[in-house]
Design a protein around this motif. Structure first.
Motif, PDB file in Angstrom:
ATOM      1  N   LEU A  42      13.581  -3.420  -6.480  1.00  0.00           N
ATOM      2  CA  LEU A  42      12.275  -2.784  -6.609  1.00  0.00           C
ATOM      3  C   LEU A  42      11.200  -3.862  -6.693  1.00  0.00           C
ATOM      4  O   LEU A  42      11.460  -4.963  -7.198  1.00  0.00           O
ATOM      5  N   PRO A  43       9.993  -3.577  -6.218  1.00  0.00           N
ATOM      6  CA  PRO A  43       8.910  -4.567  -6.372  1.00  0.00           C
ATOM      7  C   PRO A  43       8.614  -4.801  -7.851  1.00  0.00           C
ATOM      8  O   PRO A  43       8.631  -3.864  -8.654  1.00  0.00           O
TER       9      PRO A  43
ATOM     10  N   PRO B 219       5.726   0.689  -6.429  1.00  0.00           N
ATOM     11  CA  PRO B 219       6.463   1.044  -5.216  1.00  0.00           C
ATOM     12  C   PRO B 219       5.786   2.190  -4.464  1.00  0.00           C
ATOM     13  O   PRO B 219       5.098   3.012  -5.064  1.00  0.00           O
ATOM     14  N   GLU B 220       6.005   2.216  -3.161  1.00  0.00           N
ATOM     15  CA  GLU B 220       5.369   3.240  -2.328  1.00  0.00           C
ATOM     16  C   GLU B 220       5.942   4.623  -2.588  1.00  0.00           C
ATOM     17  O   GLU B 220       5.232   5.625  -2.608  1.00  0.00           O
TER      18      GLU B 220
END
Length: 495
Positions: A27-28, A33-34
């Motif tokens: 995950l970022p 996250p988008e």
């Protein structure tokens, strides 16, 4: 005829959490996250990462409470969605806070009449409490100076060099000079005589500490009161005392009831205490109590009505949870004087068990006092082979978090280890810690010392900064440099 249905590959119910795509990709870390992810995956990802945190129960660096009864946990969870500041909507919670203020004020011997209400407020720890007390003292001093037609732009506070960092924050944030009484080897608290000598006409108060963070020792507030009273009489000043009882405020009344440190002393105008330390509540609650209404200037109190009825408020924070206030009330009525006394006596006894275990090794000087906050601060008698920081590092292998630190000026050459004894630190754990410290000493003894490596030329020599070093020395220097780098980044990144 019954028709069976084959689950599709998109049917997440047939997949285990750790086989799902949500935990198989990173995950970022610093951007949202988008796309959304299932709640089970979000929980598992966060829970797994949190496993790398230390165990709060074994964090012996902290004074903060790490265990409460399950019944209190339930009360706190039931109130977690209540915003304490909305007093009109949650009048019972407000009433519980007022009861806590009055109970603590009576515990500190505030001069209250039978029908008189105590002056105080719940805060987010002692840091906010100290800010509020300091602001009240500063404003009262300024008002007096203005009325006398004297300058009021250079206020100062006299403290010991052993004060907690929140006092430095107050001084910097609110433009008050901090005049520190330096320490000396063997005397790690503020000297009342030196403190009184440093007081001048711009001193808004002297801050005394009931329970030094460094070694748990109580400062002599009674002697300070007597010295200041004499100086005020000679000079015509009115220098008051604020007592920072963050750690000791919930200890002294139960273990040392004869000790005069609180509102029994006429110059003590305000006291702060941490409910989340020996008040036995989870982190996030402190209290500040004033001697009387005259010690809290009215112009610092704000009145709001957009949440319902008129609500007076004097806090730096506005919105905050109600849980800790409710938990404090629970502890006060659940334990009562008898219960708090039993807890504090047990903490003191366990501190003595650990102290005796350390003394049996013959390797340590005990820096803490038997009377004070139940903690054990100790230093190596001989740190020429290995030092206190190495002992601290090796103890982490057993799960223990025991801090090592240097003393403030002028005792910065003294390094100590400190173990805070909390309610949930049992006799068994005290005995086990003493044994693990002894194991660490044996392990370190088996390693070559820094001096021995230099003297014997042990290990292959390498060149570092133009100086030949052994492999062990090189490794240690690199490790120390990285530690220094990481610590500086942490300090600089604090908001």
């Amino acid at each position: 005829m019954v028709l069976s249905k084959t689950a599709s590959e998109s049917d997440v119910s047939i997949h285990s959490t750790f086989a799902s795509r949500y935990v198989r990709t990173s995950l970022p870390r610093f951007k949202m996250p988008e796309n959304s992810i299932p709640k089970e995956a979000a929980f598992q990802i966060i829970n797994d990462e949190l496993m790398l945190d230390g165990n709060p129960r074994l964090n012996l660096a902290s004074f903060v409470t790490t265990w409460m009864e399950p019944e209190c946990d339930k009360l706190m969870m039931a109130a977690i969605n209540k915003n304490y500041v909305d007093m009109d909507e949650y009048p019972v919670t407000t009433e519980l806070q007022n009861r806590c203020v009055n109970m603590i004020a009576h515990l500190f011997n505030a001069p209250l009449g039978d029908s008189e209400t105590a002056v105080g407020v719940g805060t987010v720890g002692s840091s906010e409490a100290i800010m509020l007390a300091g602001l009240a003292i500063k404003r009262k001093w300024q008002n007096k100076r203005k009325a006398e037609g004297k300058p009021y732009d250079k206020p100062n506070i006299v403290t010991g060099a052993n004060v907690q960092v929140c006092w430095e924050k107050f001084a910097r944030y609110f433009e008050v000079e901090l005049k520190e009484v330096k320490l000396g080897e063997g005397y790690y608290v503020m000297d009342p005589v030196k403190a009184a000598e440093m007081v001048d006409e711009n001193t808004i108060c002297v801050a005394a500490i009931l329970g030094s963070t460094l070694n748990g020792e109580f400062e002599d507030v009674k002697l300070l009161n007597d010295l200041l009273a004499e100086k005020n009489k000679e000079t015509g000043w009115d220098t008051p005392i604020h007592v920072d009882a963050a750690s000791g405020g919930f200890i002294a009344p139960f273990l040392y009831p004869e000790l005069e440190w609180d509102f029994r002393l006429p110059l003590v105008k305000s006291i702060n205490v941490s409910g989340h330390k020996y008040g036995l509540v989870y982190a996030g609650i402190g209290w500040v109590i004033w001697r009387s209404k005259e010690d809290l200037p009215e112009e610092l109190i704000f009145h709001i009505n957009y949440l319902g009825a008129d609500q007076p408020t004097f806090t730096l924070n506005f919105s905050k949870g109600s849980s800790q206030v409710i938990a404090q009330y629970y502890q006060l009525i659940r334990l009562g004087f008898e219960g708090y006394q039993n807890v504090m006596e047990n903490c003191r006894e366990n501190a003595m068990v650990l102290k005796q275990g350390l003394e049996k090794t013959g390797r340590f000087n005990i820096v803490s006092k038997d009377n004070g906050v139940p903690l054990v601060a100790f230093s190596l008698k001989d740190n020429s082979r290995h030092n206190e920081f190495e002992v601290s590092d090796y103890l982490r292998r057993f799960g223990w978090i025991v801090p090592a630190y240097t003393m403030p000026p002028d005792a910065q050459h003294v390094t100590v280890l400190r173990v805070v004894i909390r309610e949930d630190f049992s006799r068994t754990l005290a005995e086990r810690l003493a044994l693990d410290i002894e194991k660490v000493l044996h392990e370190l003894d088996a390693l070559p010392s820094r001096q021995a490596a230099k003297r014997n030329g042990a290990g292959e020599k390498k060149v570092l900064n133009g100086v030949k070093k052994s492999d062990l020395e090189t490794q240690r220097e690199i490790t120390a440099a990285w530690k220094k780098f990481v610590i500086s980044r942490k300090i600089n990144g604090v908001c």
